[in-house]
Motif scaffolding. Structure first.
Motif, short mmCIF file in Angstrom:
data_model
loop_
_atom_site.label_atom_id
_atom_site.label_comp_id
_atom_site.label_asym_id
_atom_site.label_seq_id
_atom_site.Cartn_x
_atom_site.Cartn_y
_atom_site.Cartn_z
N THR A 69 0.49 14.14 8.28
CA THR A 69 1.02 12.80 8.02
C THR A 69 -0.17 11.89 7.77
N VAL A 70 -0.03 11.01 6.79
CA VAL A 70 -1.06 10.00 6.53
C VAL A 70 -0.43 8.63 6.72
N ALA A 71 -1.10 7.81 7.52
CA ALA A 71 -0.71 6.42 7.70
C ALA A 71 -1.80 5.57 7.07
N ALA A 72 -1.42 4.67 6.17
CA ALA A 72 -2.40 3.78 5.52
C ALA A 72 -2.02 2.34 5.83
N ILE B 87 0.86 -1.19 0.00
CA ILE B 87 0.00 0.00 0.00
C ILE B 87 0.89 1.23 0.00
N SER B 88 0.42 2.30 -0.65
CA SER B 88 1.15 3.57 -0.65
C SER B 88 0.16 4.72 -0.53
N VAL B 89 0.70 5.86 -0.10
CA VAL B 89 -0.10 7.07 0.12
C VAL B 89 0.35 8.13 -0.88
N THR C 51 3.51 5.21 5.63
CA THR C 51 3.32 6.49 6.31
C THR C 51 4.05 7.55 5.52
N GLN C 52 3.34 8.63 5.17
CA GLN C 52 3.93 9.70 4.36
C GLN C 52 3.58 11.06 4.93
#
Length: 145
Positions: free
Chosen positions: A111-114, A33-35, A136-137
């Motif tokens: 910050t986004v954590a997926a 998975i990526s953000v 996390t990005q």
């Protein structure tokens, strides 16, 4: 709504506050998975974030879901990422929180954590949630123009 979908919806809500997860390396399947680096706030305050994923169905007795969390200045907003299709193909995902829920997210850095999560079921009851991939990005939150 089918019993299985209802159980998944309830579990998705609980997963945001429950600690059932294990390290992403715990699966032997090819999951990822990526953000994307931008988050958007619509005029009505709805927050939309997105990314891509790929997965293989790890268990015939389970389901895969996406959980995404926006973290900004101590505020955490967790939302689901829609329906997941696990066939090994790279696909896009998007998650949206309505404005009445996401009012604390504003333009600026965040910050986004997926997480790509596998939910194992016994009948209609979930027995465990395992994080099979995560990213996390640092992102930029943009307001609608």
């Amino acid at each position: 709504m089918s019993g299985r979908r209802m159980a998944l919806a309830v579990l998705s809500a609980l997963a945001a506050t429950t600690v059932f997860t294990v390290p992403a390396g715990a699966t032997v399947f090819d999951q990822g998975i990526s953000v994307h680096p931008e988050v958007h706030i619509a005029e009505d305050g709805a927050v939309t974030l997105s990314g891509s994923y790929h997965c293989e169905q790890a268990s015939p007795m389970g389901a895969i879901q996406i959980k995404a969390t926006v973290i900004q200045e101590g505020t955490r907003l967790s939302i689901g990422g829609g329906e997941v299709v696990c066939d090994g193909t790279e696909r896009t995902w998007a998650a949206q929180a309505p404005g009445f829920v996401s009012g604390s997210v504003h333009p600026g850095r965040a910050t986004v954590a997926a997480e790509l999560q596998e939910i194992r079921l016994s009948g209609l009851m979930p027995t465990s949630v395992t994080t099979v991939a995560h990213d996390t990005q640092d992102v930029e939150v943009h307001a609608a123009r």
